[in-house]
Design a protein around this motif. Structure first.
Motif, PDB file in Angstrom:
ATOM      1  N   GLY A 101       0.609  -1.521  -0.109  1.00 11.88           N
ATOM      2  CA  GLY A 101       0.350  -0.117   0.054  1.00 11.88           C
ATOM      3  C   GLY A 101       1.097   1.186   0.118  1.00 11.88           C
ATOM      4  O   GLY A 101       0.334   2.747   0.034  1.00 11.88           O
ATOM      5  N   HIS A 102       2.377   1.575  -0.078  1.00 13.87           N
ATOM      6  CA  HIS A 102       3.127   2.473  -0.217  1.00 13.87           C
ATOM      7  C   HIS A 102       4.039   2.029  -1.174  1.00 13.87           C
ATOM      8  O   HIS A 102       3.871   1.082  -0.843  1.00 13.87           O
ATOM      9  N   ALA A 103       4.183   3.153  -1.300  1.00 14.83           N
ATOM     10  CA  ALA A 103       5.855   3.442  -2.960  1.00 14.83           C
ATOM     11  C   ALA A 103       6.954   3.501  -1.766  1.00 14.83           C
ATOM     12  O   ALA A 103       8.173   2.676  -2.804  1.00 14.83           O
ATOM     13  N   SER A 104       6.676   4.343  -1.229  1.00 16.48           N
ATOM     14  CA  SER A 104       8.167   4.540  -0.661  1.00 16.48           C
ATOM     15  C   SER A 104       8.230   3.888   0.806  1.00 16.48           C
ATOM     16  O   SER A 104       7.757   2.588   1.026  1.00 16.48           O
ATOM     17  N   HIS A 105       8.379   4.452   1.931  1.00 17.96           N
ATOM     18  CA  HIS A 105       8.064   3.952   3.213  1.00 17.96           C
ATOM     19  C   HIS A 105       9.181   2.817   3.572  1.00 17.96           C
ATOM     20  O   HIS A 105       9.355   1.480   4.527  1.00 17.96           O
ATOM     21  N   GLU A 106      10.425   3.113   3.028  1.00 17.26           N
ATOM     22  CA  GLU A 106      11.199   1.486   2.924  1.00 17.26           C
ATOM     23  C   GLU A 106      12.615   2.092   3.404  1.00 17.26           C
ATOM     24  O   GLU A 106      12.611   0.976   4.032  1.00 17.26           O
ATOM     25  N   VAL A 111       6.260   8.600   7.996  1.00 14.94           N
ATOM     26  CA  VAL A 111       5.399   8.286   8.278  1.00 14.94           C
ATOM     27  C   VAL A 111       4.057   9.035   7.594  1.00 14.94           C
ATOM     28  O   VAL A 111       3.792  10.067   7.162  1.00 14.94           O
ATOM     29  N   ASP A 112       3.267   8.213   8.372  1.00 19.07           N
ATOM     30  CA  ASP A 112       1.658   8.586   7.951  1.00 19.07           C
ATOM     31  C   ASP A 112       1.601   9.027   9.351  1.00 19.07           C
ATOM     32  O   ASP A 112       1.874   8.672  10.428  1.00 19.07           O
ATOM     33  N   ILE A 113       0.710  10.377   9.242  1.00 23.30           N
ATOM     34  CA  ILE A 113      -0.066  10.934  10.611  1.00 23.30           C
ATOM     35  C   ILE A 113      -1.585  11.398  10.527  1.00 23.30           C
ATOM     36  O   ILE A 113      -1.700  12.042   8.834  1.00 23.30           O
ATOM     37  N   ILE A 206      -2.020  13.563   6.390  1.00 22.62           N
ATOM     38  CA  ILE A 206      -0.407  12.832   6.065  1.00 22.62           C
ATOM     39  C   ILE A 206       0.912  12.932   5.960  1.00 22.62           C
ATOM     40  O   ILE A 206       0.367  11.718   6.361  1.00 22.62           O
ATOM     41  N   HIS A 207       1.884  12.525   4.954  1.00 18.97           N
ATOM     42  CA  HIS A 207       2.907  12.002   4.696  1.00 18.97           C
ATOM     43  C   HIS A 207       3.802  13.177   5.207  1.00 18.97           C
ATOM     44  O   HIS A 207       4.521  13.955   4.539  1.00 18.97           O
ATOM     45  N   VAL A 208       5.105  12.598   6.437  1.00 18.36           N
ATOM     46  CA  VAL A 208       5.507  12.673   6.567  1.00 18.36           C
ATOM     47  C   VAL A 208       7.827  12.743   6.343  1.00 18.36           C
ATOM     48  O   VAL A 208       7.346  11.027   6.752  1.00 18.36           O
TER      49      VAL A 208
HETATM   50 ZN    ZN Z   1       3.024   7.912   3.083  1.00 17.64          ZN
END
Ligand code: ZN
Length: 232
Positions: A101-106, A111-113, A206-208
């Motif tokens: 479900g995420h292209a990044s976060h690797e 972080v999603d908030i 948001i995605h920080v």
């Molecule tokens: Zn994200």
């Protein structure tokens, strides 16, 4: 899960700055093609924050990201005591890499908030009965979008983390730009406003993203956002 050892490391790291280096996390590679070494995690709940989707287990991150979350939660709680907490979603897998479900976060730097909402509803942490209403309704910002606290959150995240980007829907960014102008807060926060970058599907969170931490020599940096505040 965030096991006893990780939690003990966390408290040690909090209390004994000298041992921080012993648990130094490392972001490796790029946000969309990377990994995480010695990633840490934090307790499911702390002062001013709670973590959602614990069961999915993408709760690992670099130490600077975890510090930003706990410090931002604490500071927001001091400013707005007794309100709904900062609701933290997914970060990275225990060793980074691709997650559903995420292209990044690797690489432990994303972080999603959740947004702060006027209705003050906190999600059920396990992901059942998930509550994430869009903060854009039709063409307008939802009355449920808590402008004051969300603007405070953006500044607070920057105070406690080396934030490069905060992905957000452009309508919500524009509302924050206007709010900052109305409170006389605009000129002093160009850096914060610049970091707010439009991304589709970011109307309910948001995605920080943090810059590569100092000393993480295998972390691949991303270019800076365009200069200026990016407001209309
Ligand atoms: Zn994200």
């Amino acid at each position: 899960m965030c096991g006893l050892i990780e939690v003990m490391k966390w408290f040690l790291a909090l209390n004994l700055l000298l041992v921080m280096s012993a648990f130094a996390s490392s972001a490796v590679g790029f946000y969309t093609d990377g990994s995480l070494e010695e990633g840490g995690c934090i307790p499911a709940e702390g002062e001013g924050y709670m973590q959602l989707y614990r069961d999915v287990n993408n709760i690992f991150a670099t130490r600077p990201l975890l510090n930003m979350i706990t410090e931002a939660g604490r500071e927001m709680n001091e400013k707005y005591p007794g309100r709904d907490r900062l609701q933290v979603e997914e970060m990275s897998a225990s060793e980074g890499g691709e997650i559903d479900g995420h292209a990044s976060h690797e690489n432990g730097l994303d972080v999603d908030i959740q947004f702060y909402k006027r209705d003050g509803v906190e999600h059920i942490p396990t992901g059942q009965q998930y509550y994430a209403p869009s903060m854009v309704v039709g063409n307008a910002v939802s009355p449920n979008f808590d402008l004051e606290r969300n603007w405070e959150l953006m500044k607070t995240l920057h105070r406690h983390g080396n934030v490069q980007r905060i992905f957000i829907d452009t309508k919500l960014k524009n509302a924050l730009c206007n709010y900052a102008r109305s409170t006389g807060d605009f000129a002093a926060n160009t850096r914060v406003l610049r970091s707010l970058q439009h991304q589709t599907n970011h109307q309910d969170h948001i995605h920080v993203r943090l810059r590569c931490p100092a000393g993480n020599n295998r972390c691949v940096p991303q270019g800076e956002p365009p200069p200026g505040h990016g407001c209309p």
